[in-house]
Design an enzyme around this catalytic site. Structure first.
Site, PDB file in Angstrom:
ATOM      1  N   ASN A  24       0.871  -1.169   0.000  1.00 43.27           N
ATOM      2  CA  ASN A  24       0.000   0.000   0.000  1.00 43.27           C
ATOM      3  C   ASN A  24       0.917   1.231   0.000  1.00 43.27           C
ATOM      4  OD1 ASN A  24       0.667   0.564   2.870  1.00 43.27           O
ATOM      5  ND2 ASN A  24      -0.600  -1.242   3.255  1.00 43.27           N
ATOM      6  N   ASP A  34       0.787  -8.576   1.048  1.00 44.44           N
ATOM      7  CA  ASP A  34       1.527  -7.567   1.806  1.00 44.44           C
ATOM      8  C   ASP A  34       1.671  -7.991   3.264  1.00 44.44           C
ATOM      9  OD1 ASP A  34       2.794  -5.136   2.456  1.00 44.44           O
ATOM     10  OD2 ASP A  34       0.908  -4.051   2.635  1.00 44.44           O
TER      11      ASP A  34
END
Length: 164
Positions: A24, A34
């Site tokens: 992000n 992530d």
């Protein structure tokens, strides 16, 4: 020209020079790949990411791999899909191209990518796969690139895109 291969598996176990993180813009561990990369790399990754002060969508920044088998992590925030008219295809292509540039700048020979923006960011999978494959195949550097599909649906979509 980059050599492209496809596997199904967990990118955090990739034993090579670098893995790409579908990050992000704040570079703080989120969900999906992530979060998995942040958990596997260990708490040092959070500290290293904070020092980078975020990353704009389509750009790429590098940290050490810490507890991962890969030496480096290349973080690239993909575009959030709205309807395709907000430069999403251009931004997604930039994610792949800038990540490959960071790999070359850091003397990498092997790099693994997840499918960028196709999870919670909602990018249509078939379109994202086409962009990924054409970006990687069009990149002029002697890199060995592995697309790591987390699930069967993503694996099949990449297999189809690579056959074109």
């Amino acid at each position: 020209m980059a050599d492209l291969r496809l596997i199904k598996g967990d990118i955090t176990t990739f034993n090579g020079d670098a893995i790409v993180n579908a990050a992000n813009t704040g570079l703080v561990g989120g969900g999906g790949v992530d979060g998995a990369i942040h958990r596997a790399a260990g708490p040092e990754l959070d500290l290293a990411c904070r020092k980078l002060h975020g990353c704009p969508t389509g750009e790429a920044k590098v940290t050490p791999g810490f507890n991962l088998p890969a030496r480096l992590i290349i973080h690239t925030p993909g575009p959030i899909w709205r309807d395709g008219s907000f430069e999403e295809p251009k931004l997604l292509r930039s994610c792949y191209e800038n990540s490959l540039k960071r790999a070359v700048e850091n003397n990498c020979q092997t790099v693994a990518f997840p499918s960028i923006s196709t999870g919670i960011y909602g990018y249509p999978l078939a379109d994202a796969c086409q962009i990924a494959v054409s970006s990687i195949r069009g990149f002029d550097a002697p890199l060995e690139v592995t697309m790591v599909a987390f699930d069967e649906r993503t694996y099949q979509a990449f297999k189809l895109a690579m056959a074109d």
